[in-house]
Write an enzyme that holds these catalytic residues in place. Sequence first.
Site, short mmCIF file in Angstrom:
data_model
loop_
_atom_site.label_atom_id
_atom_site.label_comp_id
_atom_site.label_asym_id
_atom_site.label_seq_id
_atom_site.Cartn_x
_atom_site.Cartn_y
_atom_site.Cartn_z
N ASP A 1 10.81 3.85 5.69
CA ASP A 1 10.65 2.41 5.83
C ASP A 1 11.81 1.91 6.67
OD1 ASP A 1 8.78 0.32 4.06
OD2 ASP A 1 10.58 -0.59 4.91
N ILE A 2 11.67 0.68 7.15
CA ILE A 2 12.76 0.09 7.94
C ILE A 2 13.92 -0.29 6.99
CG2 ILE A 2 11.94 -2.31 7.88
CD1 ILE A 2 12.71 -2.34 10.92
N TYR B 1 -1.81 -11.20 14.24
CA TYR B 1 -2.03 -9.97 13.45
C TYR B 1 -3.42 -9.39 13.76
CZ TYR B 1 -2.99 -7.41 9.02
OH TYR B 1 -3.33 -6.48 8.07
N LEU C 1 0.83 -1.21 0.00
CA LEU C 1 0.00 0.00 0.00
C LEU C 1 0.86 1.26 0.00
CD1 LEU C 1 -2.82 -0.67 2.58
CD2 LEU C 1 -3.15 0.25 0.29
N LYS D 1 -4.48 -5.90 15.61
CA LYS D 1 -5.31 -4.89 14.96
C LYS D 1 -6.51 -4.49 15.85
CE LYS D 1 -3.01 -4.06 11.21
NZ LYS D 1 -2.28 -2.80 11.10
C1 AKB Z 1 -3.44 -10.30 5.10
O1 AKB Z 1 -3.81 -11.18 4.30
O2 AKB Z 1 -2.87 -10.54 6.17
C2 AKB Z 1 -3.76 -8.87 4.77
C3 AKB Z 1 -5.04 -8.42 5.39
C4 AKB Z 1 -6.32 -8.95 4.90
O3 AKB Z 1 -5.02 -7.64 6.29
N1 AKB Z 1 -3.81 -8.68 3.36
#
Ligand code: AKB
Length: 314
Positions: A36-37, A141, A15, A145
């Site tokens: 960026d890193i 993840y 992105l 979030k």
């Molecule tokens: C992923 O697949 O981890 C990402 C998302 C849907 O956040 N593209």
Amino acid sequence: MLNDMVLVIGANGQLGTVLTTALKERYGDGNVLASDIAKRTINTGLFEIIDATNFKLLDDIVKKYKVTQIYHLAAILSANGEKNPILSWEINTKTLLNVLEVSRLNAVEKVFYPSSIAVFGQNAPKENTPNNAFLDPETVYGISKVDGENWAQYYYKKYNLDVRSLRYPGVVGYQSLPGGGTTDYAVDIYHKAVIGQEFSCFLKADTKLPMIFIDDAIRATIELMEAPKSQIKIRTSYNISGVSFTPKEVAEAIKKNISDFSITYNPDFRQGIADNWPESIDDTKAREDWNWKPKYDLSAITEIMLEKLKEYYQ
Ligand code: AKB
């Protein structure tokens, strides 16, 4: 707008690459600082290497450039996150808290935080998942979030920091590659089709997931960030939808253009991640609050992806 200085963290990513270009078109080359890193990839113009887990470094850069807006895109995505959960948690949560706290201390005017459909789990409806569905993610993840969305809302309510957020579906684009996500197949499949290779899909043929074309994703981000503050009623994160499809449907759309394209299905651990995600998203709140409307369906996406990638590989 004239006095804005926009910092993009994670500018080398899928992105970030495209968003940085779009922001430069709006704010001017000299008013967008890519970071960026890792060292820069395709963007020219202002660039700094920033490891956003480093509070002092981030604070110094925000002061040095008099940053007024931050787009914080850096994160470890769903599939990579499962390979090292603790490190992923540390990176995803520490970078966000640093961004929020540095923004508060330096009176940054606006912050963008990307959330994801990964916030949903088994207890959310699979079809037309609403904005306020129950959030019980099963990936690190997704957990990070949900945590991030709540921190964003906390900083807005407690400190009036103008943080805005979208829950992105899988993003499909030709300009850059995703890395470490569960929806990545939907980009790789087009590359393999164009270079004439068989595609081995890590999801089953009928795994339906919410996706969005990159142009829609970028436009949604900019429209959200430019909407009047009074119209932003959700301070955790907005659902946005583009289109939903399965690997089989993409393969069929490709075959209309490349008749000898072939695909095999070899599901791996990412199937388990996808099985807990929604199949389609209800984005009524985004439509009502700031007039969101996607433009691209699967056939439009396929046409553009094949055309642009054919140019790229020529
Ligand atoms: C992923 O697949 O981890 C990402 C998302 C849907 O956040 N593209």
